[in-house]
Motif scaffolding. Sequence first.
Motif, short mmCIF file in Angstrom:
data_model
loop_
_atom_site.label_atom_id
_atom_site.label_comp_id
_atom_site.label_asym_id
_atom_site.label_seq_id
_atom_site.Cartn_x
_atom_site.Cartn_y
_atom_site.Cartn_z
N LEU A 214 0.96 -0.93 0.18
CA LEU A 214 0.00 -0.28 0.07
C LEU A 214 0.91 0.78 -0.26
CD1 LEU A 214 -2.59 -1.09 2.52
CD2 LEU A 214 -2.83 -1.44 0.30
N VAL A 215 1.31 1.54 -1.53
CA VAL A 215 2.25 2.19 -1.37
C VAL A 215 2.10 3.10 -2.62
CG1 VAL A 215 4.42 1.30 -0.19
CG2 VAL A 215 3.90 1.41 -2.78
N TYR A 216 2.41 4.43 -2.29
CA TYR A 216 1.88 5.45 -3.67
C TYR A 216 2.02 4.95 -5.72
CZ TYR A 216 2.03 9.14 -7.28
OH TYR A 216 2.11 10.42 -8.26
N ARG A 217 3.06 4.28 -5.31
CA ARG A 217 3.73 3.37 -6.72
C ARG A 217 2.68 2.30 -6.99
NH1 ARG A 217 6.66 -0.22 -8.69
NH2 ARG A 217 6.88 -1.64 -7.05
N LYS A 218 1.60 2.00 -6.01
CA LYS A 218 1.15 0.57 -6.63
C LYS A 218 -0.85 1.64 -6.68
CE LYS A 218 3.19 -2.84 -6.70
NZ LYS A 218 3.66 -3.55 -8.18
N GLY A 219 -0.68 2.88 -6.67
CA GLY A 219 -1.86 3.32 -6.95
C GLY A 219 -3.08 3.30 -6.02
#
Length: 323
Positions: A214-219
């Motif tokens: 659950l990080v930014y790169r994963k949308g």
Amino acid sequence: MNIALISDFFYPRLGGVEMHIYSLAICLRKQGHKVIIITHAYNCKGSKRTGVRYLPGPIKVYYCPIIPMTDQDCLPTFCATLPLFRYIWIREAIDVVHSHQATSTLAHEAITYAAELGLPSVYTDHSLFGVDDDLASVILNRVLKTSLSVVGAAICVSHTCRENLILRANMDPTLVHAVPNAIDASKFEPDVKLVKERVSITQERIKIVVISRLVYRKGVDLLVGIIPRICAQHSNVDFIIGGDGSKKLALEEMVERERLQDRIEFLGSVPHSNVRNVLVRGHIFLNCSLTESFCIAILEAASCGLFVVATNVGGVPEVLPPE
């Protein structure tokens, strides 16, 4: 042949790179090769790893006494880790050094050390990055260009990833090969019993499964925006969210704000051995990544019989059919 797989990213951290390295080690062992894994020590919540450990296989793992800087990535030591790496490679009689991931400091240092010690090296790229789009890309690409100037061959997990690496590192295309990721489909089979029960139920609720970091790169920001709209338009849709990361708080705040506690289930970090049990609970797998070189999770979900919905980015079109 004795092979050393090296990366900052390995268990107990969970992710595609970590699973790729472990699965590769298992497959190489089955082919008769001796395989070790070298990474840094981990002091994660509930799991401390240091020294030499053995994982099922058996796979010997060196958790070296190197302190990670951020996101489990080590501070560059330039040459301070050379004596340690040299000792391990001589002790294990290593023939080939195989480094993984562009953002891994240990991976880059291992490639340069291997060249100095006369060992052949291989590098595998798992992610897509910008071509000098920002300061971080500029620095990373300069490091990549320097370290890969002495590598014997490079592997990319998709054709899109291969083109990206050739541009970023200014590499000879004949040295870069695309070898797509794969999964063991026998470990991701649909639950026949659940399927039969669903056929007999006409008013079943639709479950959408999300499993990722659950990080930014994963949308995750996209998820925060679309989940309330989907729940508002479809009263029979629920979400199952597995994973942990810096953006989990944003999802939890959205659930509180929209009062969706009875529609969204948070599972936290999901061990890979339990991913299949989570997937078979759902009907649809949702991937909102902003960038993705391949996405093993899509293969796992499809193998479990779920419909897959994903953002059209990076190497995803190479995995999903056009329709």
